[in-house]
Design a protein around this motif. Structure first.
Motif, short mmCIF file in Angstrom:
data_model
loop_
_atom_site.label_atom_id
_atom_site.label_comp_id
_atom_site.label_asym_id
_atom_site.label_seq_id
_atom_site.Cartn_x
_atom_site.Cartn_y
_atom_site.Cartn_z
N GLN A 168 0.82 -1.21 0.00
CA GLN A 168 0.00 0.00 0.00
C GLN A 168 0.86 1.27 0.00
O GLN A 168 0.34 2.38 -0.16
N ALA B 221 -0.70 -7.20 -3.25
CA ALA B 221 -1.07 -8.01 -2.08
C ALA B 221 -1.09 -7.12 -0.84
O ALA B 221 -0.22 -7.21 0.04
N PHE B 222 -2.07 -6.23 -0.78
CA PHE B 222 -2.14 -5.28 0.32
C PHE B 222 -2.35 -5.99 1.66
O PHE B 222 -3.06 -7.00 1.74
N THR B 223 -1.75 -5.44 2.69
CA THR B 223 -1.89 -6.01 4.03
C THR B 223 -3.36 -5.98 4.44
O THR B 223 -4.02 -4.94 4.30
N PRO B 224 -3.90 -7.10 4.94
CA PRO B 224 -5.32 -7.12 5.37
C PRO B 224 -5.60 -5.99 6.37
O PRO B 224 -4.87 -5.82 7.34
N GLY B 225 -6.66 -5.25 6.10
CA GLY B 225 -7.03 -4.16 6.99
C GLY B 225 -6.16 -2.93 6.86
O GLY B 225 -6.25 -2.00 7.68
N ALA B 226 -5.32 -2.88 5.83
CA ALA B 226 -4.38 -1.77 5.69
C ALA B 226 -5.07 -0.42 5.58
O ALA B 226 -4.56 0.60 6.03
N ASP C 162 -8.14 0.32 6.75
CA ASP C 162 -9.20 0.48 7.74
C ASP C 162 -8.97 1.78 8.50
O ASP C 162 -8.07 1.89 9.33
N GLY D 78 -5.45 1.05 10.53
CA GLY D 78 -4.85 0.32 9.42
C GLY D 78 -3.40 0.73 9.17
O GLY D 78 -2.99 1.86 9.45
#
Length: 486
Positions: free
Chosen positions: A57, A204-209, A211, A216
């Protein structure tokens, strides 16, 4: 002071610059900006950007940084076109704030510029040595640059300073060559990255990036990431520092600033995405010469080493362009008698400000002995206070105080870009480390004390009358003396 309008050109009122020659054309001005912007910066800061923002991201950090740079560039474009003099911001602050605080603001800028401009250039030397470490491992080790690397870095600075001792017409041509080398190096890395590109890996963005309410990774690292991003974009204003040596400045300066930002923004985004899609994240965060790794993975060690040489030359070109523009700041300040008189002297044959070149070269050498992130934070925080925020205020003040000032370019959608730039710069400043913020405030306080000593000796504001001289007007610039009041 006579301020003639350049015939058949921009319509900008041009203030005479004693001894300086207007030899820089549109292509050369844009090349100078882009060469200074894209030296070693993106090649050494991509890993830090990814680590700071917690993953791929980080690519959006570059976009937000570009928006701030473009908004700020539109401020530079209006001010530079209207007041094309040597020193850039120095001239703008002098013209805007002389009514209330006399010479204080231009003094503080000159005081700070001789620190933050060469500090920014020293980061180019630090990164350059990192890439020399790929070619000659003795230059670097796990702890960073070795003693040999630091010595080589100082030697490179000496060569750059010597290269600056030539006429501005020759410098313009040399910078165009350096620009071509920079462009080749960047495009080579981009092509190499996309030759074995994985979209799944790149995005492949970090999960919850993203948020916003859950802390995030993107939002928590955005401030620190923008310090890195804006550092990489710095340099789009170099042609404005050389305003006294630019041909047809009313057209050339705005175009060189805007074109360079858009061009570098495109290159940076492609470079960031390409690298993210070609090198695994865990390997990328530890890389010290990421571009060389991309090239080696795509085309082998031989080609990687060859193109790394071009990357090193691009870094040299960036420092060359930065010191070229920066040396004009103390020159213009000294001509106004608000800086040491030695800085007002030009080389008798080459018409360049000798003391400015030598002093900034020396400070660059000292800065190159420190770590990259430390120098970036220190330089950017000082710059934000006394240049970026102050220049926003200068634009507003001049629109009110000098509505009759010739403006060949007026900021698009004013005041929206000005507001965006202001919010962006304040956010970047408060996101810096407390040490950097403290040092920047301390430096400004010392500058105010130094100005007080100077003003007392010269019997100028606040210890005497203010001299109001409205330069860059059509016909003769008006001059008047006002009593010592705020």
């Amino acid at each position: 002071m006579s301020s003639p309008t350049r015939p058949g050109g921009s319509g900008a009122a041009v203030s005479p610059q004693s001894g300086l020659e207007r030899k820089i054309g549109p292509l050369q001005a844009t090349a100078i900006n882009m060469t200074q912007m894209c030296g070693i910066g993106p090649f050494v800061t991509i890993p830090a950007m990814v680590a700071t923002m917690g993953g791929p991201q980080a690519m959006f950090g570059w976009i937000i940084g570009a928006i701030i740079a473009l908004a700020d560039g539109l401020i530079w474009a209006e001010l530079g076109a209207a007041m094309p003099g040597a020193g850039g911001t120095y001239v703008y602050l002098r013209e805007a704030f002389q009514y209330r605080t006399g010479r204080l603001m231009p003094f503080l800028f000159a005081w700070s510029a001789v620190l933050f401009i060469p500090l920014i250039m020293s980061t180019g030397i630090i990164g350059l040595v990192q890439y020399l470490g790929y070619l000659f491992p003795a230059m670097t080790d796990d702890s960073g640059t070795t003693g040999l690397g630091k010595i080589v870095g100082i030697g490179v600075i000496l060569l750059i300073v010597l290269a600056l001792f030539r006429k501005i017409g020759q410098i313009g041509k040399l910078t165009t060559v350096l620009f071509a080398i920079m462009l080749f190096a960047v495009l080579s890395v981009i092509v190499a990255a996309f030759s074995h590109f994985s979209a799944a890996q790149a995005f492949a963005f970090t999960p919850g990036a993203f948020d916003l309410f859950g802390g995030g990774a993107f939002w928590t690292g955005l401030g620190a990431g923008l310090i890195i991003a804006i550092y990489d974009y710095l340099g789009y204003n170099t042609s404005a520092y050389l305003g006294g040596e630019v041909k047809n400045p009313g057209r050339t300066l705005p175009r060189s600033i805007i074109f360079s930002i858009l061009g570098i923004m495109s290159l940076y985004f492609l470079l960031q995405v390409g690298v993210l899609g070609s090198i695994p994240l865990e390997q990328l965060e530890k890389a010290t010469s990421v571009a060389s790794s991309v090239l080696e993975q795509a085309w082998g060690t031989g080609v990687a080493k060859t193109i790394t040489v071009f990357i090193v030359i691009a870094a040299i070109g960036s420092v060359f362009a930065g010191l070229l523009g920066g040396s004009r700041v103390p020159f213009e300040a000294a001509r106004d008698k608000v800086f040491l008189p030695v800085f007002a002297k030009l080389h008798p044959k080459l018409n360049l400000p000798t003391a400015g070149v030598l002093a900034m070269g020396l400070i660059t050498a000292i800065g190159s002995l420190f770590t990259l992130t430390t120098v970036i934070n220190a330089a950017v925080t000082v710059l934000v206070l006394i240049q970026s925020v102050a220049q926003i205020a200068a634009l507003v003040v001049l629109r009110q105080r000098r509505p009759d000032l010739r403006r060949p370019y007026r900021q698009w959608l004013y005041p929206i870009p000005t507001v965006i730039a202001g919010i962006g710069w304040v956010y970047i400043y408060v996101s810096a480390s407390w040490l950097s913020i403290g040092l920047s405030v301390g430096w400004i306080v010392l500058g105010v004390i130094a100005f007080g000593i100077y003003a007392k000796a010269e019997q100028t504001w606040p210890f005497g009358p203010k001299t109001i001289h409205e330069a860059f007007a059509e016909g003769d610039g008006s001059t008047r003396i006002e009593g010592a009041q705020a």
